[in-house]
Design a protein around this motif. Structure first.
Motif, mmCIF file in Angstrom:
data_model
loop_
_atom_site.group_PDB
_atom_site.id
_atom_site.type_symbol
_atom_site.label_atom_id
_atom_site.label_comp_id
_atom_site.label_asym_id
_atom_site.label_seq_id
_atom_site.Cartn_x
_atom_site.Cartn_y
_atom_site.Cartn_z
ATOM 1 N N VAL A 17 -6.792 5.566 3.137
ATOM 2 C CA VAL A 17 -7.221 4.540 4.092
ATOM 3 C C VAL A 17 -8.195 3.578 3.428
ATOM 4 O O VAL A 17 -8.100 2.346 3.591
ATOM 5 C CB VAL A 17 -7.865 5.196 5.323
ATOM 6 N N LEU A 18 -9.136 4.121 2.662
ATOM 7 C CA LEU A 18 -10.102 3.268 1.968
ATOM 8 C C LEU A 18 -9.420 2.378 0.935
ATOM 9 O O LEU A 18 -9.782 1.205 0.768
ATOM 10 C CB LEU A 18 -11.166 4.136 1.290
ATOM 11 N N ALA A 19 -8.409 2.918 0.239
ATOM 12 C CA ALA A 19 -7.681 2.122 -0.745
ATOM 13 C C ALA A 19 -6.946 0.969 -0.074
ATOM 14 O O ALA A 19 -6.928 -0.161 -0.588
ATOM 15 C CB ALA A 19 -6.695 3.005 -1.512
ATOM 16 N N ASP A 20 -6.343 1.242 1.082
ATOM 17 C CA ASP A 20 -5.660 0.162 1.802
ATOM 18 C C ASP A 20 -6.655 -0.893 2.263
ATOM 19 O O ASP A 20 -6.378 -2.097 2.179
ATOM 20 C CB ASP A 20 -4.904 0.726 3.002
ATOM 21 N N ALA A 21 -7.822 -0.451 2.744
ATOM 22 C CA ALA A 21 -8.842 -1.401 3.202
ATOM 23 C C ALA A 21 -9.357 -2.251 2.046
ATOM 24 O O ALA A 21 -9.624 -3.445 2.216
ATOM 25 C CB ALA A 21 -9.994 -0.648 3.856
ATOM 26 N N ALA A 22 -9.475 -1.645 0.864
ATOM 27 C CA ALA A 22 -10.043 -2.355 -0.280
ATOM 28 C C ALA A 22 -9.033 -3.250 -0.984
ATOM 29 O O ALA A 22 -9.361 -4.362 -1.421
ATOM 30 C CB ALA A 22 -10.619 -1.347 -1.277
ATOM 31 N N GLY A 24 -5.318 -3.479 -0.012
ATOM 32 C CA GLY A 24 -4.124 -3.899 0.696
ATOM 33 C C GLY A 24 -2.879 -3.522 -0.089
ATOM 34 O O GLY A 24 -2.887 -2.591 -0.897
ATOM 35 N N ASP A 25 -1.800 -4.242 0.136
ATOM 36 C CA ASP A 25 -0.559 -3.985 -0.596
ATOM 37 C C ASP A 25 -0.589 -4.716 -1.931
ATOM 38 O O ASP A 25 -0.950 -5.893 -1.991
ATOM 39 C CB ASP A 25 0.651 -4.483 0.201
ATOM 40 N N PRO A 26 -0.203 -4.041 -3.015
ATOM 41 C CA PRO A 26 -0.116 -4.746 -4.298
ATOM 42 C C PRO A 26 0.933 -5.843 -4.243
ATOM 43 O O PRO A 26 1.986 -5.680 -3.635
ATOM 44 C CB PRO A 26 0.287 -3.637 -5.286
ATOM 45 N N ARG A 27 0.644 -6.977 -4.867
ATOM 46 C CA ARG A 27 1.551 -8.123 -4.813
ATOM 47 C C ARG A 27 2.806 -7.893 -5.646
ATOM 48 O O ARG A 27 3.858 -8.458 -5.352
ATOM 49 C CB ARG A 27 0.830 -9.381 -5.287
ATOM 50 N N ARG A 28 2.691 -7.091 -6.683
ATOM 51 C CA ARG A 28 3.834 -6.820 -7.543
ATOM 52 C C ARG A 28 3.972 -5.320 -7.745
ATOM 53 O O ARG A 28 2.989 -4.588 -7.805
ATOM 54 C CB ARG A 28 3.673 -7.501 -8.904
ATOM 55 N N LEU A 89 -2.546 8.584 -2.834
ATOM 56 C CA LEU A 89 -1.567 7.626 -3.333
ATOM 57 C C LEU A 89 -0.413 7.456 -2.354
ATOM 58 O O LEU A 89 0.023 6.328 -2.078
ATOM 59 C CB LEU A 89 -1.042 8.091 -4.693
ATOM 60 N N ALA A 90 0.081 8.574 -1.821
ATOM 61 C CA ALA A 90 1.192 8.504 -0.862
ATOM 62 C C ALA A 90 0.761 7.775 0.405
ATOM 63 O O ALA A 90 1.520 6.951 0.945
ATOM 64 C CB ALA A 90 1.676 9.914 -0.532
ATOM 65 N N THR A 91 -0.444 8.055 0.884
ATOM 66 C CA THR A 91 -0.933 7.408 2.103
ATOM 67 C C THR A 91 -1.118 5.917 1.889
ATOM 68 O O THR A 91 -0.709 5.099 2.734
ATOM 69 C CB THR A 91 -2.262 8.050 2.547
ATOM 70 N N TRP A 92 -1.723 5.551 0.775
ATOM 71 C CA TRP A 92 -1.914 4.129 0.463
ATOM 72 C C TRP A 92 -0.573 3.407 0.351
ATOM 73 O O TRP A 92 -0.412 2.289 0.832
ATOM 74 C CB TRP A 92 -2.699 3.993 -0.832
ATOM 75 N N THR A 93 0.398 4.075 -0.273
ATOM 76 C CA THR A 93 1.724 3.480 -0.413
ATOM 77 C C THR A 93 2.346 3.164 0.945
ATOM 78 O O THR A 93 2.998 2.127 1.120
ATOM 79 C CB THR A 93 2.654 4.431 -1.191
ATOM 80 N N ALA A 94 2.151 4.062 1.906
ATOM 81 C CA ALA A 94 2.803 3.915 3.213
ATOM 82 C C ALA A 94 2.042 3.019 4.174
ATOM 83 O O ALA A 94 2.634 2.444 5.086
ATOM 84 C CB ALA A 94 2.997 5.294 3.845
ATOM 85 N N LEU A 95 0.730 2.885 3.996
ATOM 86 C CA LEU A 95 -0.072 2.092 4.929
ATOM 87 C C LEU A 95 0.124 0.596 4.711
ATOM 88 O O LEU A 95 0.334 0.139 3.588
ATOM 89 C CB LEU A 95 -1.553 2.430 4.775
ATOM 90 N N GLY A 96 0.024 -0.151 5.806
ATOM 91 C CA GLY A 96 0.105 -1.609 5.715
ATOM 92 C C GLY A 96 -0.852 -2.304 6.651
ATOM 93 O O GLY A 96 -0.658 -3.470 6.990
ATOM 94 N N GLY A 97 -1.894 -1.594 7.068
ATOM 95 C CA GLY A 97 -2.803 -2.146 8.062
ATOM 96 C C GLY A 97 -3.562 -3.373 7.594
ATOM 97 O O GLY A 97 -3.709 -4.348 8.344
ATOM 98 N N ARG A 102 -4.221 -9.225 7.776
ATOM 99 C CA ARG A 102 -4.334 -10.468 7.016
ATOM 100 C C ARG A 102 -3.300 -11.491 7.481
ATOM 101 O O ARG A 102 -3.615 -12.668 7.648
ATOM 102 C CB ARG A 102 -4.161 -10.165 5.531
ATOM 103 N N GLU A 103 -2.069 -11.036 7.703
ATOM 104 C CA GLU A 103 -1.023 -11.948 8.183
ATOM 105 C C GLU A 103 -1.367 -12.486 9.569
ATOM 106 O O GLU A 103 -1.165 -13.668 9.860
ATOM 107 C CB GLU A 103 0.324 -11.225 8.230
#
Length: 333
Positions: A17-22, A24-28, A89-97, A102-103
């Motif tokens: 969750v913290l990784a997603d907050a910091a 987000g989704d990698p651009r590439r 890593l798996a959680t960050w991969t799946a999260l898109g919050g 941002r969108e």
């Protein structure tokens, strides 16, 4: 007392969750994009316009990443640091919050500044609705509806499956959800082939969507809404939506925000009329887009807390572990 494996899972979820907050989704090189490319090539090899081939495709495409992740989880299970890292890593991969919020925020800016072409372009990042003829009120409604539905798909459901089934569970969820986005919609090509992916996505979102609705109700005061009003609208309107899961999220959001959702939408040239959800006749305005973003963030925070507490709580109270009836695991007869 929780086991090292359980603690590792809870820590991993929190880190994800913290990784997603910091970040987000990698651009590439996003793992979901890599999976999508592989699943697209697999579709080309397996495709036939039948349900049987669709079932085979869904089982193989979702099963491979689950088996691989489960194997990795088994290898690192006795090493809490590595286990927590894999879960994170798996959680960050799946999260898109973070990306979702941002969108939504960018859409609010575009609508506030009168950038209609930009707003129409941004809507394509949120949903499959045809935005070419939509005016600001309809763009605002589409955004609020998409943010509400994706609060489950991109946030609550991944955290739910991470808590319930660990890294393999969250990766399996994201695989099924991605397959549904790829082949699960109705078209001449996917009417039968995409049936299995669509039904699988309905099943894995059954509980998370309802949890999302409850968390949305709880978050209503954060956007100057009423918990009671959100509950009332949810109970009355949740089953009006053609989707068994999206209606849960959109109805509760309509009640929490005090707006009316639903109406006529256009998808790939096909007109789809949705029943109205919500009280009164107030359609979403630009300001409601920002409120919907805030509502989604609150739902995400609550969901993260619930997931971590649920993992630790289950370990504490599970039969056969210390903490169940005092000394269950150490009792002799």
């Amino acid at each position: 007392m929780s086991s090292p494996q359980t603690t590792a899972r809870a820590v991993g979820i929190a880190l994800g969750v913290l990784a997603d907050a910091a970040f987000g989704d990698p651009r590439r090189g996003h793992p979901v994009a890599v999976f999508g490319s592989w699943a697209g090539r697999l579709e080309q090899r397996i495709y036939r316009p039948t349900r049987q081939r669709g079932v085979l495709y869904t089982v193989v495409a979702a099963g491979v990443p689950v088996v691989v992740t489960a194997g990795l989880d088994r290898l690192v299970r006795r090493r809490p640091v590595l286990s927590a890292g894999l879960t994170a890593l798996a959680t960050w991969t799946a999260l898109g919050g973070t990306s979702l919020a941002r969108e939504g925020a960018m859409m609010a800016v575009a609508l506030e500044s009168g950038q209609l072409p930009r707003a129409r372009e941004l809507l394509t990042h949120l949903c499959a609705r045809d935005p070419s003829r939509l005016e600001p009120p309809e763009l605002a409604r589409a955004t609020v509806e998409s943010l509400a539905e994706n609060a489950s798909d991109a946030v609550v459901a991944p955290l739910f499956w991470a808590a319930v089934a660990g890294p393999a569970g969250v990766i399996g969820y994201r695989a099924i959800n991605t397959l549904d986005a790829m082949v699960g919609y109705r078209s001449e090509r996917y009417e039968r082939f995409g049936w299995a992916a669509a039904r699988a996505d309905d099943v894995v979102n059954l509980l998370p969507s309802r949890l999302t609705a409850l968390l949305t109700m709880a978050s209503a005061p954060m956007v100057h809404g009423s918990v009671g009003q959100a509950w009332k609208v949810w109970r009355r309107d949740r089953n009006r939506h053609p989707s068994p899961n999206a209606g849960q999220c959109e109805a509760s959001a309509a009640g929490a925000l005090g707006v009316r959702l639903g109406g006529t939408n256009v998808y790939q040239g096909q007109v789809d009329s949705r029943p109205v959800m919500g009280e009164g006749n107030r359609l979403p305005e630009v300001s409601d887009v920002r409120r919907a973003v805030t509502l989604g963030r609150c739902v995400g925070l609550l969901s993260a807390g619930v997931s971590v507490v649920a993992v630790l709580g289950f370990a504490w109270f599970a039969p056969g572990r210390r903490g169940w009836s005092g000394r269950a695991s150490g009792r002799t007869t």
